[in-house]
Design an enzyme around this catalytic site. Structure first.
Site, PDB file in Angstrom:
ATOM      1  CE1 TYR A 175       0.033  -3.128  15.460  1.00 57.24           C
ATOM      2  CE2 TYR A 175      -0.352  -3.670  17.761  1.00 57.24           C
ATOM      3  CZ  TYR A 175      -0.811  -3.583  16.463  1.00 57.24           C
ATOM      4  OH  TYR A 175      -2.104  -3.932  16.158  1.00 57.24           O
TER       5      TYR A 175
ATOM      6  CG  ASN B  67      -4.864  -9.502  22.937  1.00 53.50           C
ATOM      7  OD1 ASN B  67      -5.160  -8.504  23.602  1.00 53.50           O
ATOM      8  ND2 ASN B  67      -3.626  -9.876  22.739  1.00 53.50           N
TER       9      ASN B  67
ATOM     10  CB  SER C  74      -3.970  -2.181  18.286  1.00 54.33           C
ATOM     11  OG  SER C  74      -3.428  -2.936  19.350  1.00 54.33           O
TER      12      SER C  74
ATOM     13  CG  ASP D 277       4.624  -8.024  26.403  1.00 51.85           C
ATOM     14  OD1 ASP D 277       4.031  -7.612  25.388  1.00 51.85           O
ATOM     15  OD2 ASP D 277       5.159  -9.136  26.475  1.00 51.85           O
TER      16      ASP D 277
ATOM     17  CE  LYS E 156      -0.916 -10.587  13.170  1.00 54.25           C
ATOM     18  NZ  LYS E 156      -2.174 -11.358  13.138  1.00 54.25           N
TER      19      LYS E 156
ATOM     20  CB  ILE F  14      -0.983   0.050   1.193  1.00 59.68           C
ATOM     21  CG1 ILE F  14      -0.254  -0.076   2.530  1.00 59.68           C
ATOM     22  CG2 ILE F  14      -2.060  -0.989   1.038  1.00 59.68           C
ATOM     23  CD1 ILE F  14      -1.145   0.230   3.701  1.00 59.68           C
TER      24      ILE F  14
ATOM     25  CE  LYS G 144      -2.562  -1.139  13.543  1.00 64.85           C
ATOM     26  NZ  LYS G 144      -3.324  -1.175  12.268  1.00 64.85           N
TER      27      LYS G 144
END
Length: 342
Positions: free
Chosen positions: A153, A183, A129, A299, A89, A64, A157
């Site tokens: 990531y 998720n 997300s 995380d 992702k 894209i 977004k």
């Protein structure tokens, strides 16, 4: 404004994209699909047609970010709306490849918006997300929770969402429905479609599935010292078919609104890593071997959705539970032990 009927799906060969193609074909939409197959397989289109007994439509292999190739697709087809999945992702991978993530996710989105505007296509459903909430603390998070992205990531977004909001504010023809997933996992119940990432997977469910089938020796659990009941990270897992249904409903509702609107998609209940491991072991009939390793960069301890807004607006709520997610994922893995490559 008439309801969209011909939909451009970017990233339509990917995990969520392919399942959404099934849902859209089953409900009478016509599709144009693009994908560069960087983390997917063209094999999915034969399977989509087998599942739906319908022709997928025109499929283009392109990136894209290639504005000329993308513009040519708009030149060839009368497109009513776009569902934009095409993106990198994986949280862990993004910490190792930040430039690639910003380039694909952000530059890809701006290239798409330019092509849409130039061809007077102004209706978009955007794949976002829950990771943008970052370390927001315990309890369900609604759409008003401030963004605190903790990895590239998530940041990519969040930047895309800001761009989309600005575009809608300054170009009133645009309508954007932004869906923040919590998720997505599972597979199509036929076992013909599922999650098959290239290389070693970075996400929990496909890793567990590959351990269960014997492609990987054991699962790595990233940290057991979080402030959660069993010490492992908690996430809100959502069946991919429920996710796909929400995209179809979003397209159904695009013509009823204007501007940009954001909705969480989730179950509203969190499951720890070890709870998912136990549930998948039950589905597969064998315990999943694992070892605990240090926490992974980027995380957070817990991400759980408050998805009340989308239920109030559209009446959507997930219909499948963790046992369904694990059972369908295992069925796909068992039928396709080497994934689509076989």
């Amino acid at each position: 404004m008439r309801a969209p009927t011909t939909i451009l799906v970017t990233g339509g060969a990917g995990f969520i994209g392919s399942h959404t193609c099934v849902e859209l074909l089953d409900h009478g939409y016509k599709l144009i699909v693009i994908d560069n197959y960087s983390n997917s397989s063209s094999q999915v289109f034969n399977r989509i047609e087998k599942v739906t007994d319908r022709f997928v439509g025109a499929v283009y292999e392109l990136d894209i970010r290639d504005r000329h190739a993308l513009s040519a697709v708009f030149d060839r087809h009368p497109i009513d709306a776009v569902v934009h999945f095409a993106a990198h992702k994986a949280v862990g991978e993004s910490t190792r490849m930040p430039i690639e993530y910003y380039d694909t996710n952000v530059a890809g989105t701006t290239a798409l918006l330019r092509a849409m505007h130039e061809h007077e296509v102004h209706q978009l459903v955007f794949s976002s997300s829950c990771s943008i909430y970052g370390d927001a603390g315990r309890g369900p998070l609604d759409e008003s929770t401030p963004a605190r992205p903790t990895n590239p990531y998530a940041s990519s977004k969040w930047i895309c969402e800001q761009i989309l909001a600005d575009v809608c504010a300054r170009i009133p023809e645009f309508t954007v429905l932004c869906l923040r997933y919590f998720n997505p996992v599972g597979a199509h119940p036929s076992g013909l479609l599922g999650e098959d990432p290239r290389g070693t997977p970075d996400n929990l469910m496909p890793t567990v599935a590959q351990v269960a089938i014997g492609r990987l020796s054991r699962l790595r659990v990233f940290g057991d010292d979080y402030s959660t009941p069993d010490g492992t990270a908690i996430r809100d897992y959502l069946h991919v078919m429920d996710t796909a249904e929400a995209h179809r409903i979003a397209l159904d509702r695009l013509s009823d609104t204007s501007g940009m609107h954001v909705f969480n998609l989730g179950v509203g209940k969190g499951q720890s890593v070890l709870e998912v491991v136990a549930a998948f072991g039950a589905a597969s009939g064998s315990p999943i071997p694992f070892r605990v390793v240090p926490r992974r960069a980027g995380d957070v301890p817990e991400l759980v959705a408050d998805a009340g807004a989308v239920n109030r607006a559209w009446g959507w709520r997930p219909r499948r539970n963790l046992a369904d997610m694990c059972g369908d994922s295992w069925r796909f893995q068992r039928r396709n032990p080497l994934g689509y490559a076989q």
